[in-house]
Design a protein around this motif. Structure first.
Motif: not given
Lengths: 90, 415, 190
Positions: B167, B170, B280, B282, B284, B333
C-alpha cells in the motif's frame, strides 16, 4: 440529530459544541440497593423510538450539563433545560 | 444442492450453463429468486426480521435442522436494512475466547457459502490489514495475532516495509500517526452484501421457507406465558416458536413482550466514492482513528468510521461525523482529499453494553433473541444464522455461540 | 527548591508574524498576541445568587476585564502579571461566594480587529456576532472551527479570543487563513 441545540444559557448552538452522555431518565440507585437495581441502572435501557430525554454537556460553551428532550426518529428537539433544574442526579 | 422441497420452478439452479442458455433465449427464462407467498395461519417458527441474520437463520433451520415450516417476516423489503447498508467487510481477527471461534466459524461458512447456497456472493478474500502506529499498538496486535493463531486463525504481523510494498500510497510518515506496520488476516476480505441477503432468501425459499415482505409485526400474542403468534400488518399469524432477529430495532420488538434489553440504538454511517481505477487491493483500517476502506469491483471506495454517538432510529447521520471520517481517511491516505464522495447513508445499530452480541433464550419459553450486533453484524451473518438456528431447533445454544448469553451482564460467571 | 528555573515563554512567541493575503482591500484584519498577564477563572459557589456586581472587585479596573461565559462562571483578565500572593489576596474580596483559580499559564489572549472582523470570525463560529446581538462587552464561549475559545467584543471592530495555551498557535494560523481574503497583519510583538 438536529443541527442546533438551544442552550438555555448560550442560545442556539451547533450540536458539535455539545457532548452526549446518554439517558437522563435513569436514577443512580443507593449503594445498597441490591444487584438487580444496579444491573438495571448500569446495563438496561428504555432506548425509545420517539421522545427521549438525554444528558448533553455544552462542552465548548458554558460547560453546563443539560437535559435535552428529542425524538430519536425525527431528530426534532422539544425541550432543553439545565440539568440542575431537573432536581435529580442520575 | 437443492433440498427435497423442490416444489416450485422458481428454484432453478444457477450455473455458467444456465447463464449461457438464458443468454441464447434473450434472458427471458429468469424467474424471481423467491416466492411472494400469502402468510399461512400457523408456522412452526416465525422469524421477525428479514435481514441477513433472519434469512440465514431460516436457511440453516431448513437446511441443517430440517425445520422448513418457517416464515420470515420483514417490515420492508429484503435488503432494506443493515445487510444492504454495511461496508461489506468479513474477518475473524478477534482476541477473546468467546468471540474468536464464533467469527472463525463465520469465516469458514463464508468460504463455502457460494457453493452451499448456489449464489454468487462475490466472496473476495483480499486480506484485511489493521495498521499500527506505535510500539504499544504493535504489541497489542502481536498479542491479538498470537491469540488468533492459537485458535487456528491465520494472522501475519507486517512491518513497515511490507505494508509499504502493498500500500505505497499510505501516509507512512504522518507527523502524528506514522505507520509502523500492520496486522493482516489474509483470509479476511469483502462480500457483496445484497447478494448475501438474496442468496440466503433464495436458498431458504427453495426449501419451503415463506419470506413475507412488507409485513410489520405490531404485537406479540401470549397465552399462558407462551407466545402463540404475532399481530402483523397482514393480520394474525400463529407460531410454535418465535425468533427475534431485528437488530437495530430489537428494543421496539422486545417492548412488545415487556423485555428490557441491554441495548441502545445508534446510527453508523457509510460512504462510497466515485469510481476510480484499481487503487486499494485490500481492506485497510486506520489504527489511530476510526476509518476503514476497501474498493468495490465498480471502483468506488467503500468506507466508514465511528457511530455518530447518540441514540437514533433514523437511517441517516450528521455532517460532523462525515467530516470526522473524512479527516481520518485523509490522515491515512492523503490522496483521498481529491476523491469525491458519491453517496453516504446510515444504518441503525443495536449497541450492546459490552460490544458483543446476544443469541439466547429469553424469559418466555418459546421466544428466542438474536440482537446486539453493534457495528459487527455483517461478518457474523452465517455463524449467527447457524447458531441461532441450532438454538431454535434444539432449544440449546450451539457450542461456538455459547458466550453470547442475554444474562451475562447480570451473572458474569459461565453457567 | 526547584532544580531548574521555570522559564515563561509566550505561547505565540514562535508564531507567524508578518502580513498575509490580499494587499489592500480597505478591510484589513489585524491579529495581535496580547500580553500574557493574568487570567483568573472565577466559579460561583452553589446557591450564591447573582454575583454580577461582585466580580469586578477582583479586576484591574480596565474595561472588559470581567468576561462572563455561563451561569456562575467568569474569566477576569488583565495585562499585569500577578504573583500567587496577589491572586490569593483577591479571594476575600468575593465574600466566600466564589473561588478563583489562576489560569494565567493555561490560557492565552489573541486580539483580532478590522472592518471585516465579524465576517472572519463567522467562518469559525455559529454565534451571531452582529453588533446589535453581540454588543461591546459581551462574551461567548464557543467553537472556532474545532477549537474552543471565549470570544469577547472590546469594540465595534475589535474582539479578543481567550484560548487554551496549547491551541493558541493552531488558532493563530487558522485566523490568518480565515483572514486572507481581506489581508491580515499578524503581530506577535517580537
Amino acid at each position: 440529530m438536529a443541527s442546533l441545540i438551544a442552550c438555555p444559557h448560550c442560545g442556539p448552538r451547533p450540536k458539535e459544541e455539545f457532548t452526549v452522555r446518554g439517558d437522563a431518565g435513569i436514577t443512580r440507585p443507593a449503594p445498597d440497593a441490591g444487584e438487580d437495581a444496579w444491573y438495571a441502572y448500569v446495563y438496561l435501557r428504555d432506548n425509545p423510538r420517539g421522545r427521549h430525554k438525554e444528558h448533553w454537556h455544552h462542552t465548548s460553551g458554558c460547560r453546563r450539563w443539560l437535559v435535552v428532550e428529542r425524538d430519536t426518529m425525527t431528530h426534532t428537539i422539544y425541550t432543553v433545560t439545565d440539568a440542575s433544574a431537573e432536581g435529580e442526579t442520575a | 444442492m437443492i433440498g427435497a422441497v423442490h416444489r416450485d420452478p422458481i428454484a432453478m439452479r444457477y450455473s455458467a450453463f444456465s447463464v449461457f442458455l438464458n443468454a441464447l433465449r434473450g434472458n427471458k427464462g429468469w424467474t424471481p429468486a423467491w416466492r411472494s407467498p400469502v402468510p399461512k395461519n400457523h408456522y412452526d417458527v416465525i422469524i421477525i426480521g428479514g435481514g441477513g441474520h433472519g434469512l440465514a437463520t431460516a436457511y440453516y433451520l431448513a437446511k441443517e435442522f430440517g425445520v422448513t415450516n418457517v416464515a420470515v417476516l420483514e417490515k420492508s423489503y429484503i435488503g432494506s436494512g443493515n445487510v444492504g447498508r454495511n461496508t461489506t467487510i468479513i474477518r475473524s481477527n478477534y482476541l477473546l475466547q468467546g468471540n474468536n471461534p464464533f467469527y472463525e466459524l463465520s469465516m469458514k461458512l463464508w468460504e463455502g457459502l457460494e457453493q452451499d447456497f448456489n449464489f454468487n456472493a462475490m466472496v473476495s478474500q483480499r486480506g484485511v490489514l489493521n495498521l499500527y502506529h506505535s510500539d504499544a499498538q504493535r504489541d497489542a496486535y502481536t498479542r491479538r495475532g498470537n491469540a488468533m493463531r492459537l485458535h487456528g486463525v491465520d494472522a501475519d504481523l507486517l512491518d513497515r516495509n511490507a505494508v509499504r510494498q502493498m500500500l505505497p500510497f499510505l501516509d507512512f510518515d504522518n507527523a502524528r500517526f506514522p505507520i509502523q506496520g500492520a496486522l493482516m488476516q489474509k483470509r479476511g476480505g469483502t462480500v457483496r452484501h445484497d447478494a448475501v441477503a438474496w442468496g440466503y432468501a433464495r436458498g431458504a425459499d427453495s426449501r419451503g421457507v415463506d419470506i413475507i415482505q412488507n409485513c410489520e409485526v405490531t404485537g406479540i400474542r401470549r397465552e399462558n406465558g407462551r407466545v402463540v403468534g404475532v399481530e402483523t400488518s397482514q393480520g394474525f399469524i400463529g407460531c410454535s416458536k418465535l425468533a427475534l432477529a431485528a437488530a437495530g430495532n430489537s428494543t421496539t420488538v422486545a417492548d412488545m413482550v415487556d423485555m428490557k434489553l441491554p441495548i441502545e440504538s445508534h446510527v453508523l454511517q457509510a460512504f462510497v466514492s466515485e469510481g476510480l481505477k484499481p487503487f486499494i487491493d485490500n481492506v485497510v483500517t486506520f489504527g489511530a482513528g476510526h476509518f476503514y476502506v476497501s474498493q468495490s469491483d465498480k471502483g468506488g471506495l467503500v468506507f466508514g468510521g465511528d457511530i455518530d454517538g447518540y441514540n437514533s432510529y433514523a437511517q441517516r447521520g450528521n455532517l460532523a461525523t462525515v467530516e470526522h471520517v473524512a479527516e481520518a481517511g485523509v490522515a491515512m491516505i492523503p490522496a483521498l482529499s481529491r476523491v469525491r464522495v458519491l453517496r453516504s447513508w446510515g444504518g441503525v445499530m443495536d449497541m450492546s453494553m459490552d460490544g458483543s452480541p446476544i443469541i439466547d433464550r429469553t424469559h418466555i419459553d418459546n421466544l428466542y433473541l438474536n440482537a446486539g450486533w453493534c457495528y459487527g453484524g455483517f461478518k457474523a451473518t452465517p455463524a449467527s444464522g447457524f447458531c441461532y438456528a441450532h438454538l431454535i431447533a434444539k432449544n440449546e445454544p450451539h457450542e461456538t455461540g455459547r458466550a453470547f448469553r442475554l444474562d451475562r451482564f447480570a451473572r458474569p460467571d459461565d453457567r | 527548591m526547584a532544580d531548574f528555573a521555570l522559564l515563561h515563554r509566550p505561547a505565540l512567541a514562535g508564531a507567524k508574524s508578518s502580513s498575509f493575503g490580499a494587499p489592500s482591500t480597505g478591510a484589513r484584519i489585524t491579529l495581535t498576541a496580547l500580553p500574557e498577564g493574568h487570567v483568573l477563572h472565577v466559579l460561583a459557589a452553589r446557591g450564591s445568587g447573582d454575583l454580577q456586581g461582585l466580580i469586578p472587585r477582583i479586576g484591574d479596573g480596565t474595561p472588559h476585564a470581567v468576561r462572563p461565559y455561563g451561569p456562575g462562571q467568569w474569566f477576569v483578565i488583565g495585562d499585569a502579571a500577578l504573583s500567587a500572593a496577589e491572586i490569593f489576596g483577591k479571594t476575600p474580596l468575593l465574600d466566600g461566594k466564589a473561588s478563583i483559580s489562576d489560569q494565567g499559564h493555561g490560557r492565552v489572549r489573541i486580539g483580532i480587529s478590522g472592518p471585516a472582523v465579524e465576517a472572519v470570525l463567522a467562518k469559525g463560529t455559529a454565534v451571531d456576532l452582529a453588533l446589535s446581538n453581540f454588543p461591546v462587552g459581551h462574551s461567548a464561549m464557543t467553537l472556532i472551527g474545532h477549537i474552543s475559545a471565549l470570544i469577547s467584543r472590546t469594540g465595534a471592530e475589535n474582539f479578543e479570543l481567550l484560548v487554551l495555551r496549547g491551541f493558541a498557535g493552531n488558532l493563530w494560523d487558522e485566523l490568518i487563513q480565515m483572514s486572507l481574503e481581506f489581508g491580515v497583519d499578524a503581530r506577535t510583538g517580537k
